[in-house]
Each structure stands twice: as C-alpha cells, then as structure tokens.
Design an enzyme around this catalytic site. Sequence first.
Site, PDB file in Angstrom:
ATOM      1  N   THR A  23      -1.805 -11.217   2.127  1.00  0.00           N
ATOM      2  CA  THR A  23      -2.080  -9.892   1.600  1.00  0.00           C
ATOM      3  C   THR A  23      -3.280  -9.361   2.382  1.00  0.00           C
ATOM      4  O   THR A  23      -3.868 -10.073   3.208  1.00  0.00           O
ATOM      5  CB  THR A  23      -2.450  -9.939   0.106  1.00  0.00           C
ATOM      6  OG1 THR A  23      -3.480 -10.909  -0.069  1.00  0.00           O
ATOM      7  CG2 THR A  23      -1.259 -10.276  -0.761  1.00  0.00           C
ATOM      8  N   LYS A  58      -7.510  -9.105  -0.668  1.00  0.00           N
ATOM      9  CA  LYS A  58      -8.282 -10.129  -1.403  1.00  0.00           C
ATOM     10  C   LYS A  58      -9.589 -10.363  -0.637  1.00  0.00           C
ATOM     11  O   LYS A  58     -10.402  -9.446  -0.560  1.00  0.00           O
ATOM     12  CB  LYS A  58      -7.426 -11.381  -1.585  1.00  0.00           C
ATOM     13  CG  LYS A  58      -6.166 -11.092  -2.436  1.00  0.00           C
ATOM     14  CD  LYS A  58      -5.362 -12.339  -2.711  1.00  0.00           C
ATOM     15  CE  LYS A  58      -4.232 -12.094  -3.685  1.00  0.00           C
ATOM     16  NZ  LYS A  58      -2.932 -11.970  -3.036  1.00  0.00           N
ATOM     17  N   TYR A  87       7.057   9.534   6.972  1.00  0.00           N
ATOM     18  CA  TYR A  87       8.056   8.463   7.078  1.00  0.00           C
ATOM     19  C   TYR A  87       8.152   7.994   8.531  1.00  0.00           C
ATOM     20  O   TYR A  87       8.090   8.810   9.449  1.00  0.00           O
ATOM     21  CB  TYR A  87       9.434   8.972   6.633  1.00  0.00           C
ATOM     22  CG  TYR A  87       9.826   8.429   5.274  1.00  0.00           C
ATOM     23  CD1 TYR A  87       9.954   7.061   5.078  1.00  0.00           C
ATOM     24  CD2 TYR A  87      10.068   9.276   4.200  1.00  0.00           C
ATOM     25  CE1 TYR A  87      10.302   6.548   3.840  1.00  0.00           C
ATOM     26  CE2 TYR A  87      10.423   8.772   2.958  1.00  0.00           C
ATOM     27  CZ  TYR A  87      10.533   7.398   2.788  1.00  0.00           C
ATOM     28  OH  TYR A  87      10.882   6.884   1.570  1.00  0.00           O
ATOM     29  N   ARG A 113      -4.267  -2.500  -0.710  1.00  0.00           N
ATOM     30  CA  ARG A 113      -3.205  -3.421  -1.140  1.00  0.00           C
ATOM     31  C   ARG A 113      -2.057  -3.362  -0.148  1.00  0.00           C
ATOM     32  O   ARG A 113      -1.397  -2.334  -0.007  1.00  0.00           O
ATOM     33  CB  ARG A 113      -2.708  -3.036  -2.526  1.00  0.00           C
ATOM     34  CG  ARG A 113      -3.765  -3.202  -3.574  1.00  0.00           C
ATOM     35  CD  ARG A 113      -3.173  -3.067  -4.929  1.00  0.00           C
ATOM     36  NE  ARG A 113      -2.610  -4.314  -5.338  1.00  0.00           N
ATOM     37  CZ  ARG A 113      -3.204  -5.127  -6.216  1.00  0.00           C
ATOM     38  NH1 ARG A 113      -4.350  -4.831  -6.748  1.00  0.00           N
ATOM     39  NH2 ARG A 113      -2.631  -6.249  -6.558  1.00  0.00           N
ATOM     40  N   GLU A 149      10.364   4.861   9.741  1.00  0.00           N
ATOM     41  CA  GLU A 149      11.168   3.647   9.889  1.00  0.00           C
ATOM     42  C   GLU A 149      11.203   3.204  11.348  1.00  0.00           C
ATOM     43  O   GLU A 149      11.402   4.031  12.250  1.00  0.00           O
ATOM     44  CB  GLU A 149      12.619   3.895   9.431  1.00  0.00           C
ATOM     45  CG  GLU A 149      12.820   3.702   7.950  1.00  0.00           C
ATOM     46  CD  GLU A 149      12.663   4.974   7.153  1.00  0.00           C
ATOM     47  OE1 GLU A 149      12.010   5.917   7.659  1.00  0.00           O
ATOM     48  OE2 GLU A 149      13.207   5.039   6.037  1.00  0.00           O
ATOM     49  N   ASP A 174       0.632 -19.444   3.942  1.00  0.00           N
ATOM     50  CA  ASP A 174       0.356 -18.219   3.178  1.00  0.00           C
ATOM     51  C   ASP A 174      -1.142 -18.207   2.901  1.00  0.00           C
ATOM     52  O   ASP A 174      -1.639 -18.963   2.066  1.00  0.00           O
ATOM     53  CB  ASP A 174       1.166 -18.249   1.873  1.00  0.00           C
ATOM     54  CG  ASP A 174       0.919 -17.025   0.998  1.00  0.00           C
ATOM     55  OD1 ASP A 174      -0.080 -16.309   1.234  1.00  0.00           O
ATOM     56  OD2 ASP A 174       1.714 -16.788   0.071  1.00  0.00           O
TER      57      ASP A 174
END
Length: 418
Positions: A227, A230, A55, A236, A57, A201
């Site tokens: 993203t 692609k 983790y 991903r 943050e 985008d």
Amino acid sequence: MPAFDPALAESDPEISRLVAEENRLEHDKLRLIASENYASRAVMEATGSVLTNKYSEGYAHKRYYEGQQVVDQVEELAIARLKQLFGADHVNVQPYSGSPANLAVYLAFCAPGDTIMGLALPAGGHLTHGHSVSITGKYFKSVQYGVRKDDHRIDLDEVRALARQHRPKLLWCGTTAYPRTLDFGAFRAIADEVGAILVADIAHISGLVCGGAHPSPVGIADVVTSTTHKTFRGPRGGMIFCKKEHAAAIDRAVFPGLQGGPHNHVTAGIAVAAREALAPEFKTYAARVVENARTLAAALAERGFGVITGGTDNHLLLVDVTSKGVTGKQLAQALDRAGIVLNYNSVPFDPRKPFDPSGVRIGTPAMTTRGMGKDEMRALAGWIDRVTQAPGDEAGLAKIAAEVKDLCAKFPAPGIRV
Ligand code: DSN
C-alpha cells in the site's frame, strides 16, 4: 457565466462538519493504529486535485483515451521516483490499494485451484494471503503457515516443510501484525527449492524499507506489493515492484485484468510521497518509528504487559492483555474514550474469538510523524497502564483524554488544520 461551484461548507454542510470533526479527532487523539499515518498537506493537495477528473486506461504513451499530456508525466514521475527509492526494475502504481495489488499478482501467475501459501491471519498474516473467507482462500488451494508456539516467530522450518509437501505456485511473505524482521533471503531459498514465485507484501513496512529501517525484499522476491498510505505516508493506494521478466504479466494483470482507469489523483499523491521519502529526513523518520516502538515495548513490558515476542524490530507491537484482567476489545474501547486510538487484535494461538480477542496492536508511525519521541512513548505506556487498571472509570478516562489532548497540542500533525 461561470458554473455554480460552491465550497464544501456551502455545498454540503453535513459532510463539511464531519470532515472538520475528523480533523479534530486526528489532532486531539494519539493515533496508534499500526496501518495509519498522517499524509502531508502536499500529498493531500495532489490527491484532491483536478486529476480526479481524468480517465486514462492503459499505461503512459499507450492509453485508450486522449488528453493524456499531463497524466503520462504524473505517472512517469511517480514511477521514476519509486524506482530510485526502492531500486526496482519495474513499478506499477495503478493498483487501487493493497488488496487489489495482491489480487493482480494472483491473476498474473495463477489459475483458480492452484496452490498458494501465506502466513495465517491469526498468526499476523493478511486476508489476501489465502485466508479462508477471502477470495484468495476460496479460489485457490491455500496452505497457511504460522508462528512457533514458544517464541511466536515465523517458523521457517514449517514454511519449508509445507512448501516441499504442497509445492505452491506462489509463496507470500508479508504481515499485518508481526513485530519482527522478515528474512526475505530465507523465503527466497525455500521458493527456489520448490519452484515458487516469491511475493513479498510490504504494505506495513514499505516506509521502513525505503527509509533503511528494515531489509528490502526488492531484488530478492520476484514481486513486491505494498500500500502507499502506511509507513510510506502517501495517499491511499497500492504499488507493485517486480523483476523485469515479470513486468508485462503484472501490468496486464492490473490493467486490463483487474481494473479500469487508474486513479490519477492518487498517482499524483504517490509521486509527492515518493519525493518526500527521497529526502534525507525520511531515513531519520523511519529509524525513529522503530526506536519509538522499541521504547514503548520496553515500557509496557516493565509494567507487566505481555509483549508478544518480547519486543519489536519494526513499527508495531502486539500485546496480550489477558494477565491484566481485560480483553483486547474492552481495552481498545476504553483507550479510545481516553483519547488513545488502536485496534484490538488476536494474538498467536489466541483462545478468544477475533471479535473480542486477547490482545491489542500498537503502531508508532503516526505519533512519530508528529515528532513524538521516547518521552512521549513512556508517557503513553503510563496512560495505557492507567486505563487498563480502570477501564470503566469514565472520569479517569476523561482526565487521561484531557492530558493526551494537551500533549497532542504540542506536536502539530502534518495535513491537519486546527
Ligand atoms: N487494514 C490493514 C491493517 O490494519 O493492517 C491491513 O490491510
């Protein structure tokens, strides 16, 4: 005593079998979903690494949890490589995927009820650019522009007129099913005229952009989202590029505005993909993706298919199959049985419903990653034609599936074990 830590096949034979089956499908079929690709073994190793356990943050050197000696370096490396690749002032690699990246942009610049503008989904836009069923169409006053009736290209006159009328806070340019080059400069001029933040985008085309096969919006748009899985061929995930003056707003919107801890294993995979994209071969890949799409479009047009806009400038084509006496869904399902995987898709001004529309969308990124070229695109056009002529002939579909499998065996796919 070491912890009991069996391998997947031993620990969970059902999931292990399903993963092996997916591996087989991805090897034996021609994958033409325009948003899909093959991530390399290196990308998958990083994504499947122990970084999934951590983790973190916050951002590098400003975290809320200790033990970030490695994670900070991973995130900094990913950012440095992406800055080099895209020439961006600032990069955030924490969005979980494209939709969260886009939501972060709304959060950074808009309040609920503000006006935003984007390309309508039926014209090739994305859900998160203000479609009515998306949170972005529900929480904001969404104005949607389209494509022209005669040539199915984005109508910049309409964009300008709507922008002048509605004065949106955000103007989106970006697509999921649009085969032509986006004129980011023209969108910039419209955004400037009405005082809008311009957001590009590039989820579909980021690999083409950094590979030099599509103009870049970086430095033109205020913010660029994408993203990473692609045409970019990473794991991903999502990423946001922006001008210096927007860096703090974007970072705050991603964390703590929208997300908690970043997926560090994915950040590592993105760093690996960025390194791969910095290699000179990636430029060749990006150019071949477009060349293959153009070859396929021409071969299908010769066979009488309704190629929307008459061709393509990027990695995908949109084909209206109405004149062939099938619907998009019938064809997509028959093609799947013939070992050719794509998605049915609405075409502009489609009289049919989205769940059984008039067209299919075909993308070349994954086939190109396998090293396929013009000959394979022409063979593919022949198979699509045969399936279209007899979508219910199961023996014929099985024969094509066997031919497809033979072809695939000659083109090993990165990341796939057989
Ligand atoms: N699902 C992606 C696509 O297929 O275009 C967009 O989010």
